[in-house]
Write an enzyme that holds these catalytic residues in place. Sequence first.
Site, PDB file in Angstrom:
ATOM      1  N   ASP A 426       8.086   3.235  -6.127  1.00  0.00           N
ATOM      2  CA  ASP A 426       7.138   2.138  -6.335  1.00  0.00           C
ATOM      3  C   ASP A 426       6.742   2.128  -7.821  1.00  0.00           C
ATOM      4  O   ASP A 426       7.115   3.029  -8.571  1.00  0.00           O
ATOM      5  CB  ASP A 426       5.935   2.405  -5.413  1.00  0.00           C
ATOM      6  CG  ASP A 426       4.983   1.241  -5.365  1.00  0.00           C
ATOM      7  OD1 ASP A 426       5.390   0.106  -5.655  1.00  0.00           O
ATOM      8  OD2 ASP A 426       3.792   1.476  -5.022  1.00  0.00           O
ATOM      9  N   GLU A 429       8.083  -0.947 -12.445  1.00  0.00           N
ATOM     10  CA  GLU A 429       8.354  -2.109 -13.340  1.00  0.00           C
ATOM     11  C   GLU A 429       8.592  -1.676 -14.782  1.00  0.00           C
ATOM     12  O   GLU A 429       9.333  -2.371 -15.458  1.00  0.00           O
ATOM     13  CB  GLU A 429       7.177  -3.087 -13.258  1.00  0.00           C
ATOM     14  CG  GLU A 429       7.076  -3.804 -11.911  1.00  0.00           C
ATOM     15  CD  GLU A 429       6.649  -2.879 -10.757  1.00  0.00           C
ATOM     16  OE1 GLU A 429       5.932  -1.904 -11.045  1.00  0.00           O
ATOM     17  OE2 GLU A 429       7.063  -3.121  -9.614  1.00  0.00           O
ATOM     18  N   ASP A 504       2.978  -6.568  -3.115  1.00  0.00           N
ATOM     19  CA  ASP A 504       1.643  -6.660  -2.507  1.00  0.00           C
ATOM     20  C   ASP A 504       1.275  -8.085  -2.135  1.00  0.00           C
ATOM     21  O   ASP A 504       0.434  -8.736  -2.779  1.00  0.00           O
ATOM     22  CB  ASP A 504       0.621  -6.042  -3.459  1.00  0.00           C
ATOM     23  CG  ASP A 504       0.903  -4.571  -3.697  1.00  0.00           C
ATOM     24  OD1 ASP A 504       1.652  -3.965  -2.899  1.00  0.00           O
ATOM     25  OD2 ASP A 504       0.393  -4.016  -4.688  1.00  0.00           O
TER      26      ASP A 504
END
Length: 821
Positions: A426, A429, A504
């Site tokens: 996770d 980015e 999300d």
Amino acid sequence: MLFREVLLCAFGALLAACGSSAKTPALPVAAAAKATATEKRVGEISGSLALDDGEVHLRLSVLAADTLRLRLFRGPERNIVGSFAVDPARGAASAPYMLEDAPNSVTLRTAALGVRIDKTPPFHVALLDERGQVSNEQAGPVSWQAGGVRSSWQLAPDARVFGLGDKARGLDRRGQSFELWNTDAYGWKPDADPLYKSIPFVLLLDHGRANGLFFDSPARAQVDVGKTDAQILSYSSAVGDSLDLYLLAGPDPKHVVSAFSALTGRTPLPPRWALGYHQSRYSYLTEKEARSVAARLRSDAIPSDALWLDIDYQLGNAPFTVDPQAYPNLPGMVGDLERAGLRVVLITDPHIKSYQGQKAPSGYAPYDTGAAGDHFLHDPSGGFLEAKVWPGASVFPEFTLSRTRTWWGDLYRDFVKQGVAGFWNDMNEPASFDETKTLPVAAQHRLDDGATLTHGFVHNAYGSLNAQATFEGLSRLRPNERPFVLTRAAYAGTQRFAATWTGDNSATREHLALTIAQLANLGVSGYAFAGADVGGFVGCPDQELLVEWTELGALQPFFRNHSGKDTCRREPWVHGPVSEARIRKAIERRYRLLPYLYTVFEEASRTGLPVLRPLWLEYPGDAASERNANSYLLGADLLVAPKLVAGNVAYVVQLPPSGWYDTVSEALIAKGGPVSVGASNDSVRLFARAGAIIPKQPLIQHTDQAPTGALELDLWPGEPCTGNLYLDDGRSLDYQRGAFRRVSYACRAHDAGIDISAQSTGPFTTWWPSTELVLHDVRRAPSSVVDGRGAALRHDYDAKRRRTVVHLPGSSADWSVRLVF
Ligand code: GLC
């Protein structure tokens, strides 16, 4: 010969492919620019066309009959980066092509597409289809402003544009502009941009004919799909003064998707357990809680395959640690759950808690070994660059270095030994809690060859390199097992390493509906294994939304119920027994369909065609299908049509133009078109293609359980009448060495009745003791049903449902059946 002046396969290795038909190679002579015929670079294709005007250089090369690479750059050619997207396994492929050297232009054509380039700068480029007709062309010269590059292409008046990953703005991208900059977008709203992924690939579909453009750069970029000028699609990036563009051939859109996934790699066949139901939450705070959720899944007979632990199992949220108070016996829990058929998946974010400045080793191995091995990104002072994330001050692995990827992969050794089945990357980015939400764009990443690239350039590939390191590490640690990795950030090609989800999202109907356009466009962009948090991550789904989201999510490729911290619980039972029963039923529908679903995943791994397909992919040219963002195809044979709006109401489904069966009423809708679905206790209606043979299995509680009972084959009459079933052990790589079985089903109607056959290849042992063939829409009882040797077969006719069930004893996957009426 097609062309007046033809050079067949002029260069290098291509000569071999040309054989004696090759004419004497002659160089295409550029009028204003100097054209050279060959450009060879190690590791690259052997044939290319070069045009140079002193400042701007153009290189066109043939990777395959359906894939051309067009590069434009200024100044001396630098050999800086290989692609972060193109599958190295793709190698230096090439294909025969022809060159036509006309006075003002040069045309290169393969069997599938071509390019015509003006010899005069700025080298106007037109894309040709397989017939040699212009299918697209530059809307203006490539421009080089502010140290960046802009490439623009014409949009035909009726062209629709798809792709660009899971950008949350409808199915058709036309009329919108998008930013490619991987961003931690907590609580993103529909329409929000940028999001977590950047996949600079577009598929243009004009009256059923398609072609594709892939702008291969991980740098920040904008893709304007006819927003500023309705007739122009432009790609612009302020970083880097080169353009690396792949032109992909249609004319069938499936071909474009297949060519793009051949270039960037295909979603490998996942372990079968990963296709099951996943239960997750941020977070199951203690081992006791996790065990009790697992126990309830089993005691409530909710079929499920995985339980996920989010960042709170860790000590201070530091990746690769375990909080001994919260999880006193994680290995014990992993073993116990595995025995109950539940795999454990652990989050392992890429940031590493920093102990910089401390003299003695910290005792936190990921930091200590990473620092000792110089595996973290540097800041300008030469120290490690730090940013704040979940563990506080953190450092960031230099995933651009292959030695760092190896080091990272080895960090999984202990968890793997303990039997942890899958891992979740996770925040890659990469996310930080700083104002920019990421790392400084000026930070310098090191490459294997000693060169450096700014973070501003590498940014969109960071998550992909993280997923690659994890995937490759797991492949080394468990050499004959299929790894399972989930990534949030992605670039083109990330599908080779990890499944993904849409981040999300929120517990709203709008978000539920949006999953279709997002997952469909991800599929078209090469990403077959993708899903959205079932129930919505942010907020609280009410009972109806949670039930209906589960009903739809169960028919999407990656199926995980996940929720944010401090949001209401959303395990299947939270709204009481009535809604739990519907949720169970939805999950059971997926588990019964696993033979079909697994077969579709195998097809995706081989062909690149997505598991979840927008209708237009199978029905190009049908305007209603091209607009339809409310339904999709699961494989080619099942159409999933959810209600989407709240309330127990009827709704209208727009079916593509072919025969479809409503699998509930079993009515044939002969020509597609609008059809009404009445209010019911199920928010999803499945339609089967008339002519589909769909394999199903008896219910199991998890994928390690062998189904007990017959293989079921649902036969929905129509033309062409086909079906497939793929079998293997579901976990190892033995299938790559032949340990699988592929069954092809077919049926043929004739004057007297219908013949049905199954033919298999491959040695893998079948699991079923018998086969039940369910023929739908049978108007009267057959007078005889015999197998290939003429022996009578037991069969039952249900006049009310117009069904005949034929019982085929035995485990064989090769048989034929004749029904006579
Ligand atoms: C991010 C992820 C979310 C996860 C959370 C905590 O917000 O998108 O899925 O639960 O971080 O790790």
